[in-house]
Design an enzyme around this catalytic site. Structure first.
Site, PDB file in Angstrom:
ATOM      1  N   LYS A  30       0.841  -1.204   0.000  1.00  0.00           N
ATOM      2  CA  LYS A  30       0.000   0.000   0.000  1.00  0.00           C
ATOM      3  C   LYS A  30       0.874   1.252   0.000  1.00  0.00           C
ATOM      4  CE  LYS A  30      -0.278  -0.098   5.058  1.00  0.00           C
ATOM      5  NZ  LYS A  30      -1.087  -0.571   6.204  1.00  0.00           N
TER       6      LYS A  30
ATOM      7  N   ARG B  52     -10.629   0.434  14.829  1.00  0.00           N
ATOM      8  CA  ARG B  52     -10.549   1.173  13.568  1.00  0.00           C
ATOM      9  C   ARG B  52     -11.676   0.673  12.663  1.00  0.00           C
ATOM     10  NH1 ARG B  52      -4.755   1.484  10.528  1.00  0.00           N
ATOM     11  NH2 ARG B  52      -5.146  -0.727  10.149  1.00  0.00           N
TER      12      ARG B  52
ATOM     13  N   HIS C  69      -6.241  -6.890  13.353  1.00  0.00           N
ATOM     14  CA  HIS C  69      -5.008  -6.098  13.307  1.00  0.00           C
ATOM     15  C   HIS C  69      -4.671  -5.659  14.727  1.00  0.00           C
ATOM     16  CE1 HIS C  69      -1.871  -3.866  11.380  1.00  0.00           C
ATOM     17  NE2 HIS C  69      -2.361  -2.681  11.638  1.00  0.00           N
TER      18      HIS C  69
ATOM     19  N   ARG D 162       1.389 -10.794   7.544  1.00  0.00           N
ATOM     20  CA  ARG D 162       1.306  -9.599   6.685  1.00  0.00           C
ATOM     21  C   ARG D 162       2.540  -8.729   6.929  1.00  0.00           C
ATOM     22  NH1 ARG D 162      -3.806  -9.433   9.363  1.00  0.00           N
ATOM     23  NH2 ARG D 162      -3.191  -7.460  10.329  1.00  0.00           N
TER      24      ARG D 162
ATOM     25  N   TYR E 270      15.108  31.029   5.806  1.00  0.00           N
ATOM     26  CA  TYR E 270      13.917  31.738   6.299  1.00  0.00           C
ATOM     27  C   TYR E 270      13.923  31.857   7.819  1.00  0.00           C
ATOM     28  CZ  TYR E 270      11.593  31.030   1.745  1.00  0.00           C
ATOM     29  OH  TYR E 270      11.251  31.031   0.432  1.00  0.00           O
TER      30      TYR E 270
ATOM     31  N   CYS F 168      13.651  24.536   3.322  1.00  0.00           N
ATOM     32  CA  CYS F 168      12.730  25.265   2.447  1.00  0.00           C
ATOM     33  C   CYS F 168      11.883  24.274   1.646  1.00  0.00           C
ATOM     34  CB  CYS F 168      13.503  26.166   1.486  1.00  0.00           C
ATOM     35  SG  CYS F 168      14.714  27.235   2.280  1.00  0.00           S
ATOM     36  N   MET F 169      11.039  24.781   0.772  1.00  0.00           N
ATOM     37  CA  MET F 169      10.198  23.893  -0.030  1.00  0.00           C
ATOM     38  C   MET F 169      11.041  23.024  -0.970  1.00  0.00           C
ATOM     39  SD  MET F 169       7.040  24.809  -2.620  1.00  0.00           S
ATOM     40  CE  MET F 169       5.970  25.531  -1.396  1.00  0.00           C
ATOM     41  N   ASP F 170      12.070  23.630  -1.568  1.00  0.00           N
ATOM     42  CA  ASP F 170      12.824  22.931  -2.618  1.00  0.00           C
ATOM     43  C   ASP F 170      14.308  22.768  -2.324  1.00  0.00           C
ATOM     44  OD1 ASP F 170      10.408  23.274  -4.276  1.00  0.00           O
ATOM     45  OD2 ASP F 170      11.051  25.370  -4.290  1.00  0.00           O
TER      46      ASP F 170
END
Ligand SMILES: *Cc1c(COP(=O)(O)O)cnc(C)c1O
Length: 386
Positions: free
Chosen positions: A42, A140, A176, A231, A277, A324-326
């Site tokens: 998954k 769950r 589970h 599993r 930043y 930072c983002m990048d």
């Protein structure tokens, strides 16, 4: 430029499928010989690339695969996966046609869902395979298994009725664990509830071919919980503990993912300069700073700002200032001859537990983090491909 060269130009994740195959082989020896081996793929195989990992698992002798969503299962079928696929997540019954047509076994945890699947299958002359999910304490999904006898009887009756709905084939039953990695009393209690449910159903004349309970840690620590299938999730990818990963290397498991990044610039900056930043870091000395083209949009948790180190030329080098983002900035003052184009290792088997600890999370979340912008390149039978 080839697709592979392009992938290796910025930040990429190397996925060692040979390590994955080795892990399967090792983990098999920890599973009861009569139990089936299910590989959990998954969430893009925990960030490792679902299709490639699934194929390697199938070729390595996995008996089953598991996904969280029906579209994941469909994707696998369209890419040559022929072994049984179990969808662990709850699914809207609208997707019943896909379950039937792509032979995806669906976990079913309530009568209403089961009825809707049955209505579709029966009226279209199709069959849907299901595994009954029993809630033994995870709270769950699943049929809640109660403690008093009358309630048990009526829950068992509900499950029994679901199994007999037209168009459904009830092949399995499972649960589970909520705390396999910490609370053994609770885990044993959960297991005994599942066995109790199985016993009630047996007495009503309903037996299941595949009863299963244990995920990674469950298989390793609770042999009684192997039943008919294990599993395997995180362990497949090389980590036997959700937080420290350590036991993984004790078993000989190999971490499958290494995230690498190509340094874009190396800069000399004077003492007193603030970095990134918010100016959260001030250079204490004249420094050499490597700029790495990986940021939180690539999956580097921003909470690791000033709280993580990457490997450059084999040396641990601290992240300075905010991620930072990048991009992020790394102190390489003490590492000689670092230049633009050199490769930094930003995540591997050693760094993942550190990232998890410093980000206040578990290794699952760390390996899932590299985003779609990070190309996966695969090492398969010693050869690198995209
Ligand atoms: C994700 C999942 C697993 C795998 O868990 P790991 O801890 O990664 O082994 C197993 N079973 C179910 C129901 C899951 O949702």
């Amino acid at each position: 430029m080839t697709e592979l060269e392009l992938a290796l130009s910025r930040t990429w994740a190397e996925i060692n499928l040979d390590a994955l195959a080795l892990n399967v082989k090792i983990l098999r020896t920890h599973l009861s010989p009569s139990a089936k081996f299910l590989g959990v793929v998954k969430a893009n195989a925990y960030g490792h690339g679902m299709t490639q990992c699934a194929k390697k698992l199938q070729d390595s002798g996995a008996d089953w695969l598991a996904v969280a969503t029906i579209p994941e299962g469909v994707e696998l079928r369209k890419n040559g996966i022929t072994i049984p696929i179990l969808c662990l997540g709850q699914t809207t019954p609208d997707l019943a046609p896909l379950m039937a047509d792509f032979r995806i076994t669906q976990a079913v945890g309530d009568s209403q869902n089961a009825k809707a699947l049955s209505d579709y299958a029966a009226s279209n002359d199709k069959s849907i395979r299901i595994h009954i999910k029993v809630d033994t304490g995870m709270s769950r999904t699943g049929f809640y298994w109660p403690s008093d006898d009358d309630a048990k009887e009526s829950t068992a009756r509900k499950i029994f009725d679901v199994c007999n709905l037209p168009g459904l084939y009830a092949e399995g039953m499972f649960t589970h664990f909520a705390a396999a990695d910490g609370d053994s009393d609770y885990t044993r209690e959960q297991l005994s509830r599942l066995l109790d449910a199985r016993e009630y159903l047996r007495r009503m004349g309903r037996d299941f071919e595949i009863v299963h309970s244990a995920a990674s840690v469950g298989v390793l620590d609770y042999p009684d919980a192997h039943l008919d299938m294990g599993r395997f999730g995180l362990v497949l990818y090389g980590y036997a503990s959700t937080e420290t990963g350590n036991e993984g290397s004790n078993l000989g498991l190999l971490p499958v993912m290494t995230v690498k990044s190509r340094i874009t610039a190396v800069r000399n900056l004077p003492a007193g300069t603030t970095i990134s930043y918010g100016r959260t870091y001030t250079l204490k000395r004249d420094s050499v700073i490597a700029v790495i083209p990986a940021g939180y949009a690539d999956g580097v948790h921003r909470v690791l700002s000033n709280n993580y180190g990457v490997k450059i030329h084999g040396a641990a080098c601290p992240v300075l200032g905010r991620v930072c983002m990048d991009m992020m900035m790394i102190d390489v003052t003490d590492v000689p001859n670092v230049k633009a184009g050199d490769v930094a290792i930003i995540l591997d088997g050693e760094l993942a537990p550190i990232a998890a600890k410093n980000a206040g999370t578990i290794i699952h979340e760390i390996v899932c983090a590299p985003s779609a912008r990070v190309p996966r390149v695969y090492i398969n039978n010693g050869k690198m491909t995209v």
